[in-house]
Design a protein around this motif. Structure first.
Motif, mmCIF file in Angstrom:
data_model
loop_
_atom_site.group_PDB
_atom_site.id
_atom_site.type_symbol
_atom_site.label_atom_id
_atom_site.label_comp_id
_atom_site.label_asym_id
_atom_site.label_seq_id
_atom_site.Cartn_x
_atom_site.Cartn_y
_atom_site.Cartn_z
ATOM 1 N N ASP A 1 1.089 -0.996 0.387
ATOM 2 C CA ASP A 1 -0.003 0.126 0.161
ATOM 3 C C ASP A 1 0.878 1.594 0.300
ATOM 4 O OD1 ASP A 1 0.858 -0.091 2.595
ATOM 5 O OD2 ASP A 1 -0.373 0.326 3.708
ATOM 6 N N GLY A 2 2.202 1.257 -0.392
ATOM 7 C CA GLY A 2 3.252 2.580 -0.143
ATOM 8 C C GLY A 2 4.203 2.727 0.549
ATOM 9 N N THR A 3 2.963 2.258 2.229
ATOM 10 C CA THR A 3 3.476 2.135 3.584
ATOM 11 C C THR A 3 5.139 2.093 3.318
ATOM 12 O OG1 THR A 3 1.257 2.119 4.668
ATOM 13 C CG2 THR A 3 3.754 2.198 5.726
ATOM 14 N N PRO A 4 6.122 3.383 3.988
ATOM 15 C CA PRO A 4 7.346 2.854 4.108
ATOM 16 C C PRO A 4 7.602 1.670 5.663
ATOM 17 C CG PRO A 4 7.233 5.688 3.966
ATOM 18 C CD PRO A 4 5.796 4.774 4.275
ATOM 19 N N LEU A 5 8.258 0.583 5.083
ATOM 20 C CA LEU A 5 8.670 -0.401 6.404
ATOM 21 C C LEU A 5 10.023 -0.067 6.906
ATOM 22 C CD1 LEU A 5 7.370 -3.055 4.365
ATOM 23 C CD2 LEU A 5 6.446 -1.645 6.598
ATOM 24 N N ALA A 6 10.076 0.739 8.324
ATOM 25 C CA ALA A 6 11.112 0.971 9.156
ATOM 26 C C ALA A 6 12.025 -0.305 9.362
ATOM 27 C CB ALA A 6 10.703 2.033 10.448
ATOM 28 N N GLY A 7 10.698 -0.937 10.064
ATOM 29 C CA GLY A 7 11.917 -2.553 10.396
ATOM 30 C C GLY A 7 12.516 -3.290 9.417
ATOM 31 N N ALA A 8 12.017 -2.499 8.093
ATOM 32 C CA ALA A 8 13.086 -3.590 7.137
ATOM 33 C C ALA A 8 14.482 -3.848 7.158
ATOM 34 C CB ALA A 8 12.779 -3.130 5.867
ATOM 35 N N THR A 9 15.240 -5.219 6.669
ATOM 36 C CA THR A 9 16.030 -5.381 6.671
ATOM 37 C C THR A 9 16.539 -5.665 5.148
ATOM 38 O OG1 THR A 9 16.145 -7.267 7.847
ATOM 39 C CG2 THR A 9 17.202 -5.946 9.077
ATOM 40 N N VAL A 10 17.660 -5.409 4.753
ATOM 41 C CA VAL A 10 18.214 -6.216 3.564
ATOM 42 C C VAL A 10 18.913 -7.088 3.814
ATOM 43 C CG1 VAL A 10 19.179 -6.070 0.975
ATOM 44 C CG2 VAL A 10 17.227 -4.418 2.109
ATOM 45 N N ASP A 11 19.476 -8.223 3.417
ATOM 46 C CA ASP A 11 20.140 -9.404 3.743
ATOM 47 C C ASP A 11 20.974 -9.783 2.194
ATOM 48 O OD1 ASP A 11 21.922 -11.880 3.967
ATOM 49 O OD2 ASP A 11 19.949 -12.586 4.952
ATOM 50 N N ILE A 12 21.811 -9.399 2.116
ATOM 51 C CA ILE A 12 22.936 -9.470 1.214
ATOM 52 C C ILE A 12 23.898 -10.566 0.682
ATOM 53 C CG2 ILE A 12 23.644 -6.960 2.163
ATOM 54 C CD1 ILE A 12 23.831 -6.160 -1.064
ATOM 55 N N TRP A 13 24.085 -11.148 -0.273
ATOM 56 C CA TRP A 13 25.692 -11.773 -0.309
ATOM 57 C C TRP A 13 25.739 -11.799 -1.515
ATOM 58 C CZ3 TRP A 13 20.730 -13.355 0.002
ATOM 59 C CH2 TRP A 13 20.083 -14.321 -0.354
ATOM 60 N N HIS A 14 26.813 -12.395 -2.403
ATOM 61 C CA HIS A 14 27.019 -12.052 -3.714
ATOM 62 C C HIS A 14 28.988 -12.528 -3.341
ATOM 63 C CE1 HIS A 14 29.574 -7.828 -3.539
ATOM 64 N NE2 HIS A 14 28.430 -7.303 -3.226
ATOM 65 N N THR A 15 29.285 -12.368 -5.287
ATOM 66 C CA THR A 15 30.844 -13.391 -5.407
ATOM 67 C C THR A 15 31.468 -11.659 -5.475
ATOM 68 O OG1 THR A 15 31.597 -12.866 -7.798
ATOM 69 C CG2 THR A 15 29.865 -14.994 -6.697
ATOM 70 N N ASP A 16 33.075 -11.894 -5.332
ATOM 71 C CA ASP A 16 33.909 -11.174 -5.082
ATOM 72 C C ASP A 16 33.936 -10.653 -6.411
ATOM 73 O OD1 ASP A 16 35.529 -12.753 -6.583
ATOM 74 O OD2 ASP A 16 36.972 -13.199 -4.347
ATOM 75 N N ASP A 17 34.854 -9.775 -7.029
ATOM 76 C CA ASP A 17 35.368 -9.967 -8.766
ATOM 77 C C ASP A 17 36.023 -10.840 -9.256
ATOM 78 O OD1 ASP A 17 35.592 -7.305 -10.805
ATOM 79 O OD2 ASP A 17 37.397 -7.882 -10.413
#
Ligand code: MBD
Ligand code: FE
Length: 289
Positions: A150-166
């Motif tokens: 509904d467009g509400t910003p989610l203050a408690g959000a987390t972004v778990d991120i992982w990726h390879t190196d170069d």
């Protein structure tokens, strides 16, 4: 976790042993674990269909005993090298993801893959992922906002991120990057905004010295995945989004060995003017539970 401390027997075994350990514990299942009893009709239907698919391949192609024995050897090698998570996530997970996506509102997702790790460092946005002093690759900023449908910003959000190196290596699954390299769980600000500083990942080839890579090459298929950033975007009361982001112009787009790239997930990072740094902005919309 023993694999990164020891000298790798091979790239396949280094990655496979750890991925198997995680899959065995069920820790990598972000979308719920099967619970309750076994439904006999469901087993008969699904397992029956899978077996009939293999039987049809044998009948229609007049598979010989020599080929049947080679198949047995190959299956045993997949177990011995710990490559079941790799094989299943490369060749089958995208179909399961399509089933899940059919009922999910919000941003487009894709597969989890075998290389997510639990318990990575928690960082407040703006955050720089753990990396070596001389971490190679193009500096990259990924920024955006997490909102509800509904467009509400989610203050408690987390972004778990992982990726390879170069060089295309994942920390925890290859000998070179230190533990936790280019992995983190970023807490968004009170407007659900995140800003993550990292390095642009490189295209990834599945290990070529293991049975999954050898089968892939024996069939003449490409063993490559386009460069990608994995994400788990979560917020209280919302369904977690499992996704990946790819890069415009990547030679392996549209020919992903894991069939997980989607046009909606392509970034086109632009120079920021700060050295050779580039930046992409990408918002995420989560479905309330
Ligand atoms: C990967 O890096 C990956 O993301 C998947 C899905 C399968 C194999 C390697
Ligand atoms: Fe990956």
């Amino acid at each position: 976790m023993t694999t990164t401390e020891n000298q790798p027997v091979s790239d396949a075994v280094t990655a496979g042993a750890h991925a198997t350990e995680i899959a065995r514990s069920g820790a990598s299942n972000q979308r719920g674990t099967a619970s309750g009893g076994v439904d006999q009709q469901r087993v008969a239907t699904v397992v029956g269909a899978a077996l009939e698919g293999i039987r049809a391949a044998i009948r229609d192609n007049e598979v010989t005993y020599e080929e049947f024995d080679a198949f047995k050897q190959w299956l045993i090698a997949v177990s011995d090298t710990g490559e079941w998570p790799l094989f299943l996530d490369v060749y089958l997970e995208f179909e399961v993801e399509k089933v899940a996506a059919a009922t999910q509102q919000g941003s487009v997702g894709t597969i989890l893959g075998p290389f997510w790790l639990d318990g990575q460092v928690q960082l407040d946005s703006p955050a720089t992922l753990p990396m070596r002093d001389d971490e190679p690759g193009t500096p990259m900023v990924l920024a955006g906002q997490v909102t509800s449908t509904d467009g509400t910003p989610l203050a408690g959000a987390t972004v778990d991120i992982w990726h390879t190196d170069d060089e295309g290596w994942y920390s925890g699954f290859a000998a070179t990057p230190p533990a936790g390299n280019l992995r983190g769980v970023v807490r968004c600000d009170d407007q659900g905004r995140f800003e993550i500083h990292t390095r642009k990942p490189a295209p990834y080839t599945i290990p070529l010295d293991g049975p999954t890579g050898q089968m892939t090459q024996a069939a003449g298929w490409s063993p490559w995945r386009p460069a990608h950033i994995h994400l788990l975007v979560a917020a209280p009361g919302h369904r977690t989004l499992t996704s990946q982001l790819f890069f415009t112009g990547d030679p392996y787009l549209g020919n992903d060995v894991a069939s997980a790239d989607k046009p909606e997930l392509t970034l086109d990072p632009q120079p920021t003017g700060n050295g050779d740094e580039v930046r992409s902005d990408r918002d995420f919309v989560l479905e309330p539970e």
